[in-house]
Design a protein around this motif. Structure first.
Motif, short mmCIF file in Angstrom:
data_model
loop_
_atom_site.label_atom_id
_atom_site.label_comp_id
_atom_site.label_asym_id
_atom_site.label_seq_id
_atom_site.Cartn_x
_atom_site.Cartn_y
_atom_site.Cartn_z
N THR A 545 0.85 -1.19 0.00
CA THR A 545 0.00 0.00 0.00
C THR A 545 0.89 1.23 0.00
OG1 THR A 545 -1.88 1.08 1.08
CG2 THR A 545 -0.14 0.23 2.51
N THR A 546 0.26 2.39 -0.23
CA THR A 546 0.96 3.67 -0.22
C THR A 546 0.37 4.55 0.86
OG1 THR A 546 1.41 3.53 -2.60
CG2 THR A 546 1.58 5.71 -1.58
N LEU A 547 1.24 5.07 1.71
CA LEU A 547 0.83 5.96 2.79
C LEU A 547 1.55 7.29 2.61
CD1 LEU A 547 1.03 3.44 5.78
CD2 LEU A 547 -1.01 4.14 4.50
N GLY A 548 0.88 8.25 1.93
CA GLY A 548 1.53 9.52 1.67
C GLY A 548 2.73 9.33 0.77
N LYS A 549 3.89 9.73 1.25
CA LYS A 549 5.12 9.56 0.49
C LYS A 549 5.78 8.21 0.74
CE LYS A 549 6.36 14.47 0.26
NZ LYS A 549 7.42 15.46 0.54
N GLY A 550 5.16 7.41 1.56
CA GLY A 550 5.74 6.12 1.91
C GLY A 550 5.05 4.95 1.24
N LYS A 551 5.82 3.89 1.01
CA LYS A 551 5.29 2.64 0.45
C LYS A 551 5.57 1.51 1.44
CE LYS A 551 7.70 2.87 -3.29
NZ LYS A 551 8.28 2.49 -4.61
N VAL A 552 4.58 0.67 1.63
CA VAL A 552 4.70 -0.45 2.57
C VAL A 552 4.48 -1.75 1.81
CG1 VAL A 552 3.84 -1.53 4.67
CG2 VAL A 552 3.87 0.97 4.48
N GLU A 553 5.37 -2.70 2.03
CA GLU A 553 5.22 -4.04 1.48
C GLU A 553 5.32 -5.04 2.62
OE1 GLU A 553 8.12 -4.74 -1.49
OE2 GLU A 553 7.37 -3.22 -2.87
N ALA A 554 4.44 -6.02 2.61
CA ALA A 554 4.44 -7.03 3.67
C ALA A 554 4.31 -8.41 3.04
CB ALA A 554 3.31 -6.79 4.66
N LEU A 555 4.95 -9.37 3.68
CA LEU A 555 4.94 -10.75 3.21
C LEU A 555 4.84 -11.68 4.41
CD1 LEU A 555 5.61 -13.15 1.23
CD2 LEU A 555 8.02 -12.62 1.66
N VAL A 556 3.95 -12.64 4.35
CA VAL A 556 3.88 -13.69 5.36
C VAL A 556 3.76 -15.02 4.62
CG1 VAL A 556 2.86 -12.29 7.19
CG2 VAL A 556 1.37 -13.46 5.55
N GLY A 557 4.36 -16.03 5.20
CA GLY A 557 4.31 -17.33 4.55
C GLY A 557 4.80 -18.43 5.46
N SER A 558 4.76 -19.63 4.95
CA SER A 558 5.21 -20.78 5.73
C SER A 558 5.88 -21.78 4.80
CB SER A 558 4.04 -21.44 6.46
OG SER A 558 3.06 -21.87 5.55
N THR A 559 6.67 -22.65 5.39
CA THR A 559 7.40 -23.67 4.65
C THR A 559 7.13 -25.03 5.26
OG1 THR A 559 9.18 -22.14 4.07
CG2 THR A 559 9.67 -24.49 3.93
N PHE A 560 6.82 -26.00 4.41
CA PHE A 560 6.68 -27.39 4.82
C PHE A 560 7.55 -28.22 3.89
CE2 PHE A 560 2.75 -25.10 5.63
CZ PHE A 560 2.52 -25.36 6.98
N GLN A 561 8.56 -28.85 4.46
CA GLN A 561 9.54 -29.55 3.64
C GLN A 561 9.87 -30.91 4.25
OE1 GLN A 561 13.25 -27.45 3.16
NE2 GLN A 561 14.27 -29.16 2.16
N GLN A 562 10.11 -31.87 3.37
CA GLN A 562 10.55 -33.19 3.82
C GLN A 562 11.55 -33.76 2.84
OE1 GLN A 562 7.72 -36.15 5.49
NE2 GLN A 562 8.50 -37.59 3.96
N GLN A 563 12.63 -34.30 3.37
CA GLN A 563 13.65 -34.93 2.54
C GLN A 563 13.87 -36.36 3.02
OE1 GLN A 563 17.42 -32.86 1.36
NE2 GLN A 563 18.40 -34.47 2.55
N GLU A 564 13.85 -37.28 2.09
CA GLU A 564 14.06 -38.69 2.41
C GLU A 564 15.28 -39.19 1.65
OE1 GLU A 564 11.79 -43.00 1.88
OE2 GLU A 564 10.62 -41.13 1.97
N THR A 565 16.19 -39.84 2.38
CA THR A 565 17.43 -40.34 1.79
C THR A 565 17.58 -41.83 2.08
OG1 THR A 565 18.50 -38.19 2.10
CG2 THR A 565 19.93 -40.06 1.66
#
Length: 1012
Positions: A545-565
């Motif tokens: 979003t833009t707030l006056g002269k400022g710009k805001v960026e936000a990110l949220v996320g998650s990781t699910f990983q599995q490795q089999e050897t």
């Protein structure tokens, strides 16, 4: 009614109104109205005439010094009409005679061209250093403009990679990135590379690998195979050979906390982001690139010839008081020809490796859907004698799709590589430097291996023992995104990788002297199989979003990983015939040394928020909560994060129009990352098959103790950097200082032998510190229409130190580490000279006990880490000709050669014969000289300057002057790798630390690239 008619009617009405005003006005007003009417009438007539100009389609091709440019915006000045060029640089736009076409592209100077009466306009654009700051940099989970990044990120692109005849992705990065130290482990085909990003953080050698990400999918860099089945390289097989350099669009290396903290525990040692090539809109384009290369060893040490060697041997026997040479001294007692000379380095490693590489691709698509499909096949022989070959085939596919409303996007990419490597199981480099120069011929008169009446073991017999490796590797990733709101996007990445490796090493009985009488029952086979698969899912939400002269960026996320050897190591002995030696089922005796399955699970939640106020003040906050299955209950989760800030002071009013300083940014960051590179199940008490039978059953034996307190290793990082551009960024300098500390080390704490275990995996309260300075300079020296010259320079100065190690004095590492010193040190004896009376090397008795011992007298410190390293790259462009070259340099020390005790039946450097009696010689019976020699090998006297400057890469490219309207481009190129090395190091190649293995190769390459 069309636009022309409407404009005509409007002109007539306005003229009538003006005439009406002039008619009813009086006096001065009438005179003014008459003048206004005349002027406005002329203006309207002029406009009307302009509207009557015939509109036509203007076509052309936009290119730079390298060829056609895809994606260039072509617009008409002052009108809302524009288009973009296709993959061949072609465009079509409707314009009239008085229009001006404007060509704009990120990283290039804007070009304005008047249409006049032309229907074809071809434009050549020039790179602009100032606009290069607008280039978008991949930071992993997000992208950022180079000028607005708050973290430390180095980048190379396909333009840098395609100029190098290399097969490993790390080779393409050598000397081109500040703070990234890369060393080649072996010159054998398929050999590995080691990499350190801003120093060594962990006390464990295997705990310093960076995280590799290919198109969003984590790629494990853990070595595969087994020591029992490895080939001519000093390390196990590197999976990074599976990555085809020709398919790479860019490589970004994330170094500081701000850039790496969003990867949490996986980013402790830096992150290497690899982005593969993608399809582009435009007509279908076919590209074929073929090359042929030849390679040879870079440098070999100068050794003794037969005359010098025999003189050394004779003097050694004389020193020992032996006048009659023993029967086993075949080299000097007349059994072997005293006049015979063979340059064994030329014989064993002096061959020519041939490399053939073919790459083909097809790409194209519409504005909504783009695709790219490419294939690569590479064959490479070796410099060793024999018919050995490394084959590598790769396929790459990419597809991008956007819905009609531009809300839904799909990106799919897949890479598949198949490798088959057949190499000798023994590296002949060591024997080529130690074998007597008058040793017998390799073959007898009948062409069979010559054993010279059992007076030697023919080195070529070891070539009958072969290393075979088959690797099949797949990585695939799909990214789905949907624009929920104007400033809110949902995205999810789905990745999968699968690696299958089978290695074998044969030991046929024919590799032994027939006089031993060994039959096929002594033939052996070792086999290792490794299967590794990984899946990962990463849902994300992006908001801005833009707030006056400022710009805001936000990110949220998650990781699910599995490795089999899954790993399986097997041995077989006793084959009825060597023709069956590759079939384990044909062995009369079979053993399974290891069969295991490990599962690694990883889960994380991450977030980022970025604030940009008026393109002057930047704040970036990242955080990650990591969970790893490699730790026990209560220790599995940890939180990591970082804060990065930047001030673009060149945008301040007092500097905005400065004619000297065109760009200035001060940035800093601080944060923490973690490390779980310890292997699976290390905190558990685990068992393995003992291999022993008890009452008809195979028993188990414990191999590891339980430690529930085993937790995360932590790395704290700080950086401050200054980026400055001068004279419209024709000179751009980046200076960075970093300070990192890694603590809570994951190591094996030694245990007394009475416990039955050598060590206990635990967190050691030791701290390792890395600090350093990095300088990167880019200059645009000349920028003309037909000639350009740019220079890139980088240099890194890194210092490592063990800050603390409680209980070091009483540990088994007491003779390895010193608090306050680097962890890469070697403790050596202080060499004081040779005793002129006894002819024995002497050393300082530090503890004064009258005896030279390793514990009490090896106190001198030698740091084998580079003092500094870097690279100097120049790029010249003249019309259709382009020349690039890179010099790599390193300031370092290492140990000198230690082939064996001088005077024994081992060849030496030619300098030994010119030592003027300062070299102790013995035939092998003088124990004092022998002991002195081995101490000398680990003393200050044997430390040698291994600094070097190397012409790492050179590339000359010529574009044939074909008609651009045909959409055909043909490039001819010559390339070279490791061509010249300037050094005082006496033992061959100074880069290579393992003198007993094949050094890097000097490669010459020629090729042609055709685009249709």
């Amino acid at each position: 009614m069309n636009k022309f008619s409407l404009y005509k009617d409007r002109c007539i009405i306005m003229m009538c109104c003006l005439c009406f005003q002039m008619t009813f006005a009086s006096g001065e007003k009438k005179q003014e109205a008459r003048g206004d009417c005349f002027a406005n009438s002329l203006s309207l007539v002029s406009s009307f005439v302009g509207m009557t100009k015939i509109q036509q389609n203007i076509t052309g091709i936009v290119s730079d010094a390298n060829g056609a440019l895809n994606g260039v915006t072509v617009s008409i000045k002052g009108k809302p009409i524009n288009t973009i060029t296709d993959t061949n640089g072609q465009f079509t736009i409707a314009a009239t005679e008085g229009d001006v076409l404007v060509f704009s592209f990120v990283g290039y100077k804007e070009v304005a061209v008047a249409v006049d009466s032309r229907s074809t306009i071809n434009v050549t654009m020039q790179e602009d250093a100032t606009t290069l700051r607008e280039v978008v940099v991949n930071a992993g989970y997000y992208s950022v403009k180079d000028k607005e990044r708050t973290g430390s990120i180095s980048k190379i692109t396909s333009k840098d990679i395609e100029k190098q005849p290399v097969t490993n992705v790390l080779a393409a990065m050598q000397g081109r990135m500040a703070g990234v130290d890369i060393v080649q482990d072996s010159g054998s085909p398929g050999g590995a590379f080691s990499i350190k990003i801003r120093g060594t953080n962990s006390l464990r050698a295997d705990g310093n690998q960076p995280l590799y990400i290919i198109d969003g999918v984590p790629y494990s860099s853990e070595t595969i195979g087994s020591i029992a089945t490895s080939g001519t390289a000093p390390s196990l097989t590197s999976p990074l050979n599976s990555i085809n350099p020709s398919d790479i669009e860019s490589i970004e290396v994330l170094k500081d906390a701000d850039a790496t903290a969003i990867y949490g525990s996986r980013g402790a040692n830096g992150v290497v982001l690899i982005t593969t090539k993608k399809g582009k809109a435009g007509k279908t384009t076919f590209t074929v690139n073929g090359s042929t290369s030849v390679g040879s060893v870079t440098r070999t040490p100068k050794l003794m010839n037969t005359q010098q060697y025999l003189a050394m041997r004779q003097q050694a026997f004389a020193n020992d008081g032996i006048s009659v040479y023993p029967d086993f001294a075949y080299d000097v007692n007349g059994t072997w020809d005293a006049n015979r000379y063979t340059d064994w380095q030329k014989e064993f490693i002096g061959g020519t490796a041939e490399v053939n590489n073919l790459q083909a691709s097809v790409s194209g698509g519409s504005a909504k859907t783009q695709y790219l499909l490419s294939g690569n096949y590479r064959t490479e022989t070796t410099v060793f004698p024999g018919d050995f070959k490394y084959n590598k085939g790769a396929a790459h596919f990419n597809m991008n799709h956007t819905s009609d409303d531009d809300k839904f996007k799909l990106v799919f990419s897949a890479n598949y590589t198949a490798q088959k490597n057949n190499q000798p199981a023994t590296d002949l480099t060591a024997v080529s430097r130690t074998l007597a120069p008058n040793a017998p011929a390799l073959y007898d008169a009948d062409g069979n291996l010559n054993w010279e009446n059992s007076t030697w073991d023919n080195p070529l017999a070891t070539m009958l023992s072969e290393f075979d490796s088959n690797i099949k590797d797949l990585t695939a990733n799909t990214v789905l995104s949907y624009q929920i709101l104007k400033n809110l996007q949902a995205k999810s990445s789905f990745g999968y990788s699968d690696l299958k490796n089978t290695e074998s090493r044969t030991q046929p009985h024919t590799m032994y002297n027939p006089a031993y009488g060994l039959g096929s029952e002594f033939s052996g086979l070792s086999v290792s199989q490794t299967d590794r698969s990984t899946w990962i899912v990463e849902p994300q939400l992006n908001w801005n979003t833009t707030l006056g002269k400022g710009k805001v960026e936000a990110l949220v996320g998650s990781t699910f990983q599995q490795q089999e050897t899954n790993r399986l190591f097997m041995n077989g002995f006793g084959f009825s015939s060597n023709s069956l030696i590759h079939d384990l089922a044909s062995a009369s005796i079979k053993t399974i040394d290891l069969s295991d399955e490990t599962i690694y699970k990883y889960q994380a939640f991450f977030a980022r928020i970025n604030y940009n106020w008026n393109e002057r003040y930047l704040l970036n906050i990242t955080g990650r909560r990591d969970g790893s299955s490699r730790f026990g209950t209560g220790k599995q989760f940890a939180t990591f994060g970082a804060v990065g800030a930047a001030w673009i002071f060149s945008n301040e009013n007092f500097l905005k129009d400065n004619s000297v300083l065109s760009f200035g940014k001060l940035r800093t960051s601080y944060g923490t990352t973690g490390n779980d590179q310890i292997g699976d199940y290390q905190f558990l008490d685990t068992y393995a098959s003992s291999g022993n039978t008890y009452q008809g059953l195979i028993g188990l034996q414990p191999i590891r103790l339980f430690n529930p307190e085993f937790g995360w290793e932590t790395n704290k990082k700080f950086e401050v950097a200054l980026e400055t551009g001068f004279l419209k960024d024709r000179l751009f300098l980046t200076t960075a200082y970093y300070f990192n500390r890694s603590s809570n080390q994951l190591v094996g704490i030694p245990l007394p032998g009475t416990t039955g275990f050598g060590s206990l995996n635990a967190n050691l309260d030791a701290t390792v510190q890395n600090s350093g300075l990095e300088f990167t300079l880019r200059t645009v020296n000349i920028q003309r229409t037909n000639f350009e010259w740019t220079t890139n320079f980088n240099i890194s100065v890194s210092r490592n130190k063990l800050v603390s190690y409680p209980g070091l004095e009483s540990s088994t590492n007491a003779n390895r580490y010193i608090v306050g010193q680097p962890i890469n040190i070697i403790k050596v004896y202080n060499y004081t000279g040779m005793n002129p009376t006894t002819g024995v090397y002497e050393f300082e008795d530090v503890n004064g006990d009258g005896v030279i011992t390793s514990i009490g007298d090896r106190t001198e410190i030698v740091d084998l880490s580079p003092d500094f390293f870097g690279g100097l790259q120049n790029n010249f462009k003249y019309k259709n000709l382009q020349l690039d070259f890179l010099f790599q340099f390193v300031k370092q020390e290492t140990f000198g050669p230690t082939p064996g005790v001088p005077g024994t039946a081992v060849n030496q450097l030619a300098s030994v014969s010119n030592s003027n009696g300062q070299q102790p010689l013995t035939s092998g019976v003088n124990g004092d000289i022998i002991n002195g020699y081995f101490r000398y090998a680990l003393s200050t006297g044997n430390i040698e300057d291994a600094s070097y400057v190397r012409l790492k890469n050179i590339s000359l490219t010529y574009d044939l002057p074909l008609k651009k309207s045909k959409g055909v481009r043909c490039q001819l190129y010559l390339q070279g790798q490791n061509l010249l090395t300037f050094t005082n190091y006496s033992n061959g190649d100074p880069e290579f630390k393992f003198s007993n293995y094949l050094p890097p190769l000097k490669v010459y390459s020629a090729g042609v690239k055709l685009t249709l």
